[in-house]
Design a protein around this motif. Structure first.
Motif, PDB file in Angstrom:
ATOM      1  N   HIS A   1       3.402   4.756 -14.922  1.00 42.01           N
ATOM      2  CA  HIS A   1       4.811   4.429 -14.668  1.00 42.01           C
ATOM      3  C   HIS A   1       4.966   2.980 -14.219  1.00 42.01           C
ATOM      4  CE1 HIS A   1       8.939   4.692 -13.285  1.00 42.01           C
ATOM      5  NE2 HIS A   1       8.555   4.283 -12.088  1.00 42.01           N
ATOM      6  N   VAL A   2       4.109   2.534 -13.296  1.00 42.55           N
ATOM      7  CA  VAL A   2       4.191   1.156 -12.808  1.00 42.55           C
ATOM      8  C   VAL A   2       3.862   0.180 -13.932  1.00 42.55           C
ATOM      9  CG1 VAL A   2       3.179  -0.533 -11.231  1.00 42.55           C
ATOM     10  CG2 VAL A   2       3.701   1.771 -10.415  1.00 42.55           C
ATOM     11  N   ASN A   3       2.825   0.479 -14.700  1.00 39.28           N
ATOM     12  CA  ASN A   3       2.459  -0.389 -15.825  1.00 39.28           C
ATOM     13  C   ASN A   3       3.612  -0.545 -16.805  1.00 39.28           C
ATOM     14  OD1 ASN A   3      -0.173  -1.309 -15.332  1.00 39.28           O
ATOM     15  ND2 ASN A   3      -1.059   0.647 -15.944  1.00 39.28           N
ATOM     16  N   GLU A   4       4.268   0.557 -17.095  1.00 36.35           N
ATOM     17  CA  GLU A   4       5.371   0.528 -18.052  1.00 36.35           C
ATOM     18  C   GLU A   4       6.557  -0.253 -17.491  1.00 36.35           C
ATOM     19  OE1 GLU A   4       7.210   1.036 -21.588  1.00 36.35           O
ATOM     20  OE2 GLU A   4       5.150   1.623 -21.077  1.00 36.35           O
ATOM     21  N   THR A   5       6.789  -0.129 -16.194  1.00 40.19           N
ATOM     22  CA  THR A   5       7.946  -0.770 -15.570  1.00 40.19           C
ATOM     23  C   THR A   5       7.807  -2.287 -15.523  1.00 40.19           C
ATOM     24  OG1 THR A   5       8.249   1.189 -14.182  1.00 40.19           O
ATOM     25  CG2 THR A   5       9.421  -0.799 -13.524  1.00 40.19           C
ATOM     26  N   ILE A   6       6.605  -2.775 -15.243  1.00 42.24           N
ATOM     27  CA  ILE A   6       6.430  -4.217 -15.074  1.00 42.24           C
ATOM     28  C   ILE A   6       6.169  -4.948 -16.383  1.00 42.24           C
ATOM     29  CG2 ILE A   6       5.603  -3.981 -12.713  1.00 42.24           C
ATOM     30  CD1 ILE A   6       2.779  -4.270 -13.664  1.00 42.24           C
ATOM     31  N   ARG A   7       6.044  -4.231 -17.481  1.00 47.47           N
ATOM     32  CA  ARG A   7       5.808  -4.892 -18.767  1.00 47.47           C
ATOM     33  C   ARG A   7       7.080  -5.560 -19.275  1.00 47.47           C
ATOM     34  NH1 ARG A   7       1.903  -0.498 -21.841  1.00 47.47           N
ATOM     35  NH2 ARG A   7      -0.028  -1.194 -20.857  1.00 47.47           N
TER      36      ARG A   7
ATOM     37  N   ALA B   1       4.215  -0.762  -6.778  1.00 44.51           N
ATOM     38  CA  ALA B   1       3.128   0.058  -6.241  1.00 44.51           C
ATOM     39  C   ALA B   1       3.505   0.613  -4.868  1.00 44.51           C
ATOM     40  CB  ALA B   1       1.846  -0.766  -6.150  1.00 44.51           C
ATOM     41  N   ILE B   2       4.151  -0.221  -4.046  1.00 48.22           N
ATOM     42  CA  ILE B   2       4.582   0.219  -2.716  1.00 48.22           C
ATOM     43  C   ILE B   2       5.644   1.308  -2.831  1.00 48.22           C
ATOM     44  CG2 ILE B   2       5.805  -0.500  -0.628  1.00 48.22           C
ATOM     45  CD1 ILE B   2       4.432  -3.249  -0.934  1.00 48.22           C
ATOM     46  N   ALA B   3       6.626   1.077  -3.698  1.00 49.41           N
ATOM     47  CA  ALA B   3       7.706   2.055  -3.864  1.00 49.41           C
ATOM     48  C   ALA B   3       7.163   3.398  -4.345  1.00 49.41           C
ATOM     49  CB  ALA B   3       8.744   1.517  -4.846  1.00 49.41           C
ATOM     50  N   GLU B   4       6.172   3.353  -5.222  1.00 46.81           N
ATOM     51  CA  GLU B   4       5.582   4.597  -5.715  1.00 46.81           C
ATOM     52  C   GLU B   4       4.837   5.329  -4.600  1.00 46.81           C
ATOM     53  OE1 GLU B   4       3.907   5.623  -9.944  1.00 46.81           O
ATOM     54  OE2 GLU B   4       2.345   4.634  -8.789  1.00 46.81           O
ATOM     55  N   ALA B   5       4.231   4.560  -3.696  1.00 48.92           N
ATOM     56  CA  ALA B   5       3.514   5.173  -2.571  1.00 48.92           C
ATOM     57  C   ALA B   5       4.471   5.841  -1.589  1.00 48.92           C
ATOM     58  CB  ALA B   5       2.669   4.116  -1.856  1.00 48.92           C
TER      59      ALA B   5
ATOM     60  N   SER C   1     -10.670   0.858  -5.064  1.00 47.06           N
ATOM     61  CA  SER C   1      -9.728   0.262  -6.002  1.00 47.06           C
ATOM     62  C   SER C   1      -8.850   1.345  -6.623  1.00 47.06           C
ATOM     63  CB  SER C   1     -10.487  -0.486  -7.101  1.00 47.06           C
ATOM     64  OG  SER C   1      -9.589  -1.021  -8.047  1.00 47.06           O
ATOM     65  N   SER C   2      -7.561   1.051  -6.710  1.00 43.26           N
ATOM     66  CA  SER C   2      -6.620   2.021  -7.278  1.00 43.26           C
ATOM     67  C   SER C   2      -5.820   1.348  -8.388  1.00 43.26           C
ATOM     68  CB  SER C   2      -5.668   2.541  -6.196  1.00 43.26           C
ATOM     69  OG  SER C   2      -4.726   3.435  -6.739  1.00 43.26           O
ATOM     70  N   PRO C   3      -6.006   1.757  -9.632  1.00 39.66           N
ATOM     71  CA  PRO C   3      -5.267   1.132 -10.736  1.00 39.66           C
ATOM     72  C   PRO C   3      -3.786   1.489 -10.680  1.00 39.66           C
ATOM     73  CG  PRO C   3      -6.474   3.042 -11.525  1.00 39.66           C
ATOM     74  CD  PRO C   3      -6.898   2.837 -10.099  1.00 39.66           C
ATOM     75  N   PHE C   4      -2.961   0.661 -11.305  1.00 41.56           N
ATOM     76  CA  PHE C   4      -1.546   0.980 -11.400  1.00 41.56           C
ATOM     77  C   PHE C   4      -1.363   2.267 -12.201  1.00 41.56           C
ATOM     78  CE2 PHE C   4      -0.839  -3.772 -10.994  1.00 41.56           C
ATOM     79  CZ  PHE C   4      -0.275  -3.681  -9.723  1.00 41.56           C
ATOM     80  N   SER C   5      -0.386   3.040 -11.802  1.00 41.22           N
ATOM     81  CA  SER C   5      -0.072   4.250 -12.560  1.00 41.22           C
ATOM     82  C   SER C   5       0.570   3.858 -13.886  1.00 41.22           C
ATOM     83  CB  SER C   5       0.888   5.134 -11.765  1.00 41.22           C
ATOM     84  OG  SER C   5       2.159   4.510 -11.670  1.00 41.22           O
TER      85      SER C   5
END
Length: 304
Positions: free
Chosen positions: A298-304, A66-70, A292-296
């Motif tokens: 891309h982030v959801n796919e990466t951490i699965r 999430a930080i890297a995406e920001a 509140s900000s949900p994961f994008s």
């Protein structure tokens, strides 16, 4: 302590109950605190726990993505961390930035060097900062690290030295539950800290916490919550470290046992480990003015 995960957990719960009866929980909690130095050649018990236990590793991983995406489209980024621990989260983050095809932003990390932290007695955040600076230099990531020698509750915006033009990101990784709230004192340091952070105008605030009600729950429900949560933690260790491993025994004794004993044995201001359920944490954040900000995707796919 030996045995399977339920037996090992039961032993520490009994230790907590015995300390509660003897009213010695606070002293035992202090005696069990992790004291291993954060060195590059020998990981401390705390760092081993964060790296091998999925419960913790997943939290750090999700926060990092999430930080890297920001970071996207930002030239200067300032991460403020109120409990940086061993700094392993940022080792991974710096490596992620270096692996990108685009030029990495200038990264500045500010860590709070609390006098009661496990790092202070072995050099504080200075050692961790030097390790991160060396890594960033090797990977050609523009980097600056600074430590603030102060208790978390005493930190003010001016001490954080936020500069115009930099994107501010605040990371709360397993830290908020250590701040006393309204159930402990009318001062309510937990909400005060969140309001102070909101005033900084951060682009992102990441929160990683145990989803357990070990704060306001009466003793018996709290005991059950602790048993259920730590059962999962001990089972995960069973899948990653041999039962006879010295590292595992060190992790259990110095990191997990101290938290279990504190939650079970202590009350009032002596109970430091005050986990909150996710809904309560979200309510606090909302009251402080955060959205509140949900994961994008891309982030959801990466951490699965």
């Amino acid at each position: 302590i030996q045995g399977d995960p339920p037996q090992r957990l039961a032993a520490y719960l009994v230790e907590g109950l015995a300390a509660r009866i003897a009213s010695s929980g606070r002293g035992l909690y202090k005696a069990l605190k992790c004291k291993e130095p954060p060195t590059s050649d020998r990981l401390s018990a705390m760092q081993i726990l964060f790296e091998v236990c999925p419960c913790f590793k997943f939290g750090f991983m999700a926060a990092n993505y999430a930080i890297a995406e920001a970071f996207k489209d930002e030239e200067r980024v300032h991460i403020i961390d109120f409990d940086i621990n061993q700094g392993s989260q940022y080792i991974t983050l710096i490596q992620t930035l270096a692996s990108r095809p685009s030029k990495p932003p200038r990264l500045r990390i500010t860590g709070v060097d609390d006098p009661e932290s496990v790092q202070r007695s072995v050099g504080g955040l200075r050692i961790i900062g030097m390790r991160l600076e060396k890594l960033a230099e090797e990977l050609e990531v523009p980097f600056e690290f600074r430590a603030i020698a102060a208790k978390t509750a005493d930190v003010t915006p001016s001490m954080l030295d936020c500069q115009p033009g930099e994107a501010i990101i605040v990371n709360f990784a397993f830290q908020l539950h250590h701040m006393p709230d309204e159930s402990v004192s009318t001062v309510n340091q937990r909400d005060q800290l969140l309001r102070m952070v909101k005033g900084l105008g951060p682009k992102l605030v990441t929160v990683v916490e145990q989803d357990v009600n070990a704060n306001t729950a009466p003793f018996f429900p709290r005991f059950v919550e602790v048993y259920n949560y730590y059962s999962a933690v001990f089972e995960s260790l069973d899948a990653t470290l041999p039962r006879e491993s010295a590292d595992r025994m060190n992790v259990e004794r110095q990191c997990l046992a101290r938290d279990i004993v504190n939650i079970v044995a202590c009350e009032g201001t002596e109970r430091i480990e005050r986990y909150e359920a996710a809904g309560k944490v979200e309510a606090r954040m909302t009251m402080a003015g955060f959205l509140s900000s949900p994961f994008s995707a891309h982030v959801n796919e990466t951490i699965r």
